[in-house]
Design a protein around this motif. Structure first.
Motif, short mmCIF file in Angstrom:
data_model
loop_
_atom_site.label_atom_id
_atom_site.label_comp_id
_atom_site.label_asym_id
_atom_site.label_seq_id
_atom_site.Cartn_x
_atom_site.Cartn_y
_atom_site.Cartn_z
N UNK A 161 0.74 -1.24 0.04
CA UNK A 161 -0.14 -0.13 0.16
C UNK A 161 0.95 1.21 0.18
N UNK A 162 2.10 1.25 0.18
CA UNK A 162 2.89 2.40 0.31
C UNK A 162 3.93 2.47 -0.87
N UNK A 163 3.78 1.58 -1.72
CA UNK A 163 4.52 1.71 -2.84
C UNK A 163 3.69 2.67 -4.17
N UNK A 164 4.62 3.50 -4.69
CA UNK A 164 3.89 4.28 -5.81
C UNK A 164 4.26 3.66 -7.15
N UNK A 165 5.27 3.17 -7.48
CA UNK A 165 5.63 2.49 -8.74
C UNK A 165 5.81 1.12 -8.47
N UNK A 166 6.82 0.63 -9.10
CA UNK A 166 6.96 -0.97 -9.21
C UNK A 166 7.25 -1.48 -7.83
N UNK A 167 6.94 -2.57 -7.44
CA UNK A 167 7.25 -3.17 -6.02
C UNK A 167 8.89 -3.20 -5.70
N UNK A 168 9.10 -2.52 -4.37
CA UNK A 168 10.60 -2.50 -4.25
C UNK A 168 11.25 -3.93 -3.80
N UNK A 169 12.42 -4.27 -4.23
CA UNK A 169 13.21 -5.35 -3.75
C UNK A 169 13.57 -5.09 -2.27
#
Length: 349
Positions: A293-301
């Protein structure tokens, strides 16, 4: 004229009013509405339903302070998170709140590190202490709390062993070493984005995460290690502003390990807005879970713990609802790599 037994009386509604309206004893009403409805003293299912219906109709609100004095329960779970803008803490709070309400428990977040002072004067059914390892005399303060009325303590610590309280042991030391090795295989230099903890004893470089990074740099013959650490003010917005300046300067990094999830999110946003290609020109790995829910672009590693929020919530709910004197338990949370779009190895290799 027939009076309605459920009509709201004037003034404050008391437990005696609820008992009278439901046609039960004061003791039975107390058992039902104090979170002890599972007791035989609370009566049959029909009796419990009558008491709850009467309480709802009258608008009865229990006096939590009086209830705590009477039952030893405070009616809530305290999360000592120290900050309000960390996605990890927000996600944990959301999970605990949803699980706790089922048990008629409220969730309270303490947004500073004065957890000892607060809990010594407060009634809580359970409390998660997250900064034990980073405050002066943290383990000793935890033991002093446990020796008081707080049997529902859960200590998030890599230093302590269970005593009369549970301990969640979850250290990212090995995860940071793995993250460094992963990025160093493709880059000449790996940087650490870390919050400035100058207000804490020892500062940022005394923090176990910083120490693990410096150890990894030393093992690879890189250094000086301190020069690889980029310090920024705490907070999501402050990190974003500082990260944007860092990416626009002459010392722009190509591979970054982020101290926390919120820092990774801030760096990713700054890079995207600066037109820096991720992961081609900048690879990012977060140390700590990054809620979707906190990610604005692609999912972080990121390196994190599988199902961490649900697992922590279960431990806290168990401690809050089971008030028996029992030995503390050790809960070990192992870290693993969760590949996203911010590294070039989506298969996790």
């Amino acid at each position: 004229m027939t009076s309605d037994p459920l009509a709201a009386p004037r003034g404050t509604v008391t437990l005696a009013d609820v008992a009278r309206a439901a046609g039960v004893s004061l003791a039975t009403a107390s058992f039902v509405l104090s979170g002890r409805a599972g007791s035989r003293s609370a009566g049959s299912a029909a009796t419990k339903e009558k008491v709850r219906a009467a309480a709802a109709e009258l608008g009865y609100v229990p006096n939590r302070h009086a209830q705590a004095m009477r039952t030893g329960r405070g009616g809530g779970i305290v999360l000592t998170l120290g900050a309000l803008d960390d996605p990890w803490g927000v996600q944990l709070t959301t999970q605990v709140r949803e699980d706790a309400l089922v048990h008629d428990l409220s969730t309270l977040v303490l947004a500073d590190e004065r957890w000892f002072q607060y809990l010594m004067g407060a009634s809580a059914d359970a409390a998660l202490l997250t900064s034990i390892d980073f405050v002066e005399d943290g383990p000793d303060l935890t033991r002093r709390l446990a020796a008081s009325t707080h049997s529902g303590l859960v200590a998030f610590s890599a230093q302590m062993e269970p005593e009369s309280f549970d301990v969640v042991s979850s250290t990212p030391t090995r995860a940071i070493a793995h993250a460094y090795r992963r990025l160093r295989a493709r880059h000449e230099q790996v940087r650490l984005l870390a919050p400035d903890f100058s207000h804490r004893p020892g500062g940022t470089f005394a923090h176990p995460r910083a120490e693990a990074f410096l150890d990894a740099a030393r093992e690879h013959g890189d250094g000086p290690g301190a020069a690889l650490v980029h310090l920024v003010p705490e907070g999501s917005h402050e990190t974003y502003v500082a990260a944007a300046a860092w990416l626009a300067g002459p010392d722009r990094p190509e591979a970054v390990i982020c101290f926390t999830g919120y820092q990774a999110v801030a760096l990713q946003i700054a890079a995207e807005r600066a037109g820096i290609a991720i992961p081609e020109d900048l690879e990012i790995i977060s140390i700590g879970d990054v809620p979707a829910a906190t990610e604005y672009f692609g999912p972080l590693s990121y390196y994190g713990v599988d199902d961490v929020f649900a697992r922590l919530s279960r431990i806290l709910i168990d401690r809050a609802t089971d008030r028996r004197d029992r030995p503390g338990e050790l809960h070990t949370f192992d870290w693993e790599f969760f590949p996203g779009t911010t590294t070039r190895d989506p298969d996790g290799a």
